[in-house]
Design an enzyme around this catalytic site. Structure first.
Site, PDB file in Angstrom:
ATOM      1  N   SER A   1       0.857  -1.176   0.000  1.00  0.00           N
ATOM      2  CA  SER A   1       0.000   0.000   0.000  1.00  0.00           C
ATOM      3  C   SER A   1       0.905   1.242   0.000  1.00  0.00           C
ATOM      4  O   SER A   1       1.849   1.317  -0.773  1.00  0.00           O
ATOM      5  CB  SER A   1      -0.937  -0.027   1.205  1.00  0.00           C
ATOM      6  OG  SER A   1      -1.783   1.090   1.213  1.00  0.00           O
TER       7      SER A   1
ATOM      8  N   TYR B   1      -5.010   7.980  -6.000  1.00  0.00           N
ATOM      9  CA  TYR B   1      -3.951   7.146  -5.419  1.00  0.00           C
ATOM     10  C   TYR B   1      -4.321   6.723  -4.001  1.00  0.00           C
ATOM     11  O   TYR B   1      -4.210   5.543  -3.643  1.00  0.00           O
ATOM     12  CB  TYR B   1      -2.640   7.931  -5.416  1.00  0.00           C
ATOM     13  CG  TYR B   1      -1.442   7.110  -4.983  1.00  0.00           C
ATOM     14  CD1 TYR B   1      -0.933   6.109  -5.799  1.00  0.00           C
ATOM     15  CD2 TYR B   1      -0.809   7.353  -3.765  1.00  0.00           C
ATOM     16  CE1 TYR B   1       0.170   5.357  -5.408  1.00  0.00           C
ATOM     17  CE2 TYR B   1       0.292   6.616  -3.369  1.00  0.00           C
ATOM     18  CZ  TYR B   1       0.775   5.625  -4.199  1.00  0.00           C
ATOM     19  OH  TYR B   1       1.858   4.879  -3.798  1.00  0.00           O
TER      20      TYR B   1
ATOM     21  N   LYS C   1      -5.000   2.882  -2.529  1.00  0.00           N
ATOM     22  CA  LYS C   1      -4.171   2.320  -1.454  1.00  0.00           C
ATOM     23  C   LYS C   1      -4.987   2.067  -0.180  1.00  0.00           C
ATOM     24  O   LYS C   1      -4.697   1.117   0.555  1.00  0.00           O
ATOM     25  CB  LYS C   1      -2.994   3.258  -1.173  1.00  0.00           C
ATOM     26  CG  LYS C   1      -2.020   3.385  -2.346  1.00  0.00           C
ATOM     27  CD  LYS C   1      -1.411   2.043  -2.726  1.00  0.00           C
ATOM     28  CE  LYS C   1      -0.298   2.191  -3.755  1.00  0.00           C
ATOM     29  NZ  LYS C   1       0.364   0.908  -4.055  1.00  0.00           N
TER      30      LYS C   1
END
Length: 266
Positions: A138, A152, A156
């Site tokens: 992650s 993003y 994650k």
């Protein structure tokens, strides 16, 4: 002999991991999109560890059929996967309203779905053998949302939730699931990211020096060896991971103040 499969293994953290496992004498399979880069990595590792130690497969992890087929070929050549590390990822920062739908989707499909595709290719076999380890990579941006990183961070954060749910399912079958949250790391992708990082994000994220990819990879390997579930890097990310509900309100207040100062200008 241990068979390690690494997605995104041609550069950055993935390549650093490949070097560690090749040095240990493992059979290493690397997936990435660009065949020429993979071939250069294979040649590098073959010099110290023999021509048969590393297998490469060109595949886009965002494509499930490509990913599953590539991993099947790796397992046909090197045996069942003992350790899977999903290091493939992409980051394209920018404010949400200026980020194209393609750029947004690309990050979700590569970072999250690409990891799921790789896990799907090996998970049933690991369950059947009652053995196997999976490390999902992650990011610190998967612990707290950052200005300019809507896609993003979403990808994650999703990995963390996937890891938690899968760990619950996998543990009774002898399969160990882990997830790690690296900080800014010295990789080719990080250099490209900085060119597009919004100033608001730069203020929020500060001037902390990025970690060397070798240091991040070393900690990931140690965590896999120990069977750790969550892996944090540095005190800030540890605090976010362990005490997020307490720490985040203060951090978000500080972020908002910093962003307002930038918006007002000099």
């Amino acid at each position: 002999m241990t068979h390690v499969i690494i997605t995104g293994g041609s550069s950055g953290i993935g390549l650093a991991l490949a070097r560690i496992y090749a040095f240990r004498g493992a059979r290493v399979s690397l997936l990435a999109r660009t065949l020429s880069v993979l071939e250069a990595v294979q040649d590098e590792l073959a010099k110290g560890h023999g021509p048969g130690a590393v297998r490469i497969e060109s595949a886009d992890v965002a494509d499930e059929s490509q990913t599953v087929a590539a991993i099947r070929r790796c397992e046909d050549a090197f045996g069942a996967c003992d350790i899977l590390i999903t290091s493939a990822g992409v980051v394209e920062p920018g404010p949400f309203e200026t980020l194209s739908s393609d750029a947004f989707d690309r990050q979700l499909h590569t970072n999250f779905s690409g990891s799921v595709h790789a896990v799907r290719a090996v998970y049933a076999g690991m369950k059947e053998r009652r053995a196997g380890r999976i490390m999902l990579i992650s990011s610190g941006a998967g612990l707290i949302g950052i200005y300019g990183y809507t896609a993003y961070s979403a990808s994650k954060f999703a990995l963390h939730g996937f890891a938690e749910a899968l760990r619950s399912e996998a543990t009774p079958h002898g399969v160990r699931i882990s997830v790690c949250f690296p900080p800014d790391t010295e990789t080719p992708q990080f250099a490209r990211e900085l060119e597009h990082r919004p100033p608001e994000a730069s203020v929020i994220m500060g001037r902390v020096s990025p970690w060397p990819s070798e240091a991040v990879a070393g900690r990931i390997v140690r965590a896999i060896d120990r069977g750790d579930f969550e892996v944090f890097f540095g005190w800030t990310l540890l605090a976010l991971g362990r005490f997020g509900s307490t720490v985040k309100p203060f951090l978000n207040w500080w972020f908002d103040r910093a962003i307002r100062r930038i918006s007002r200008g000099p």
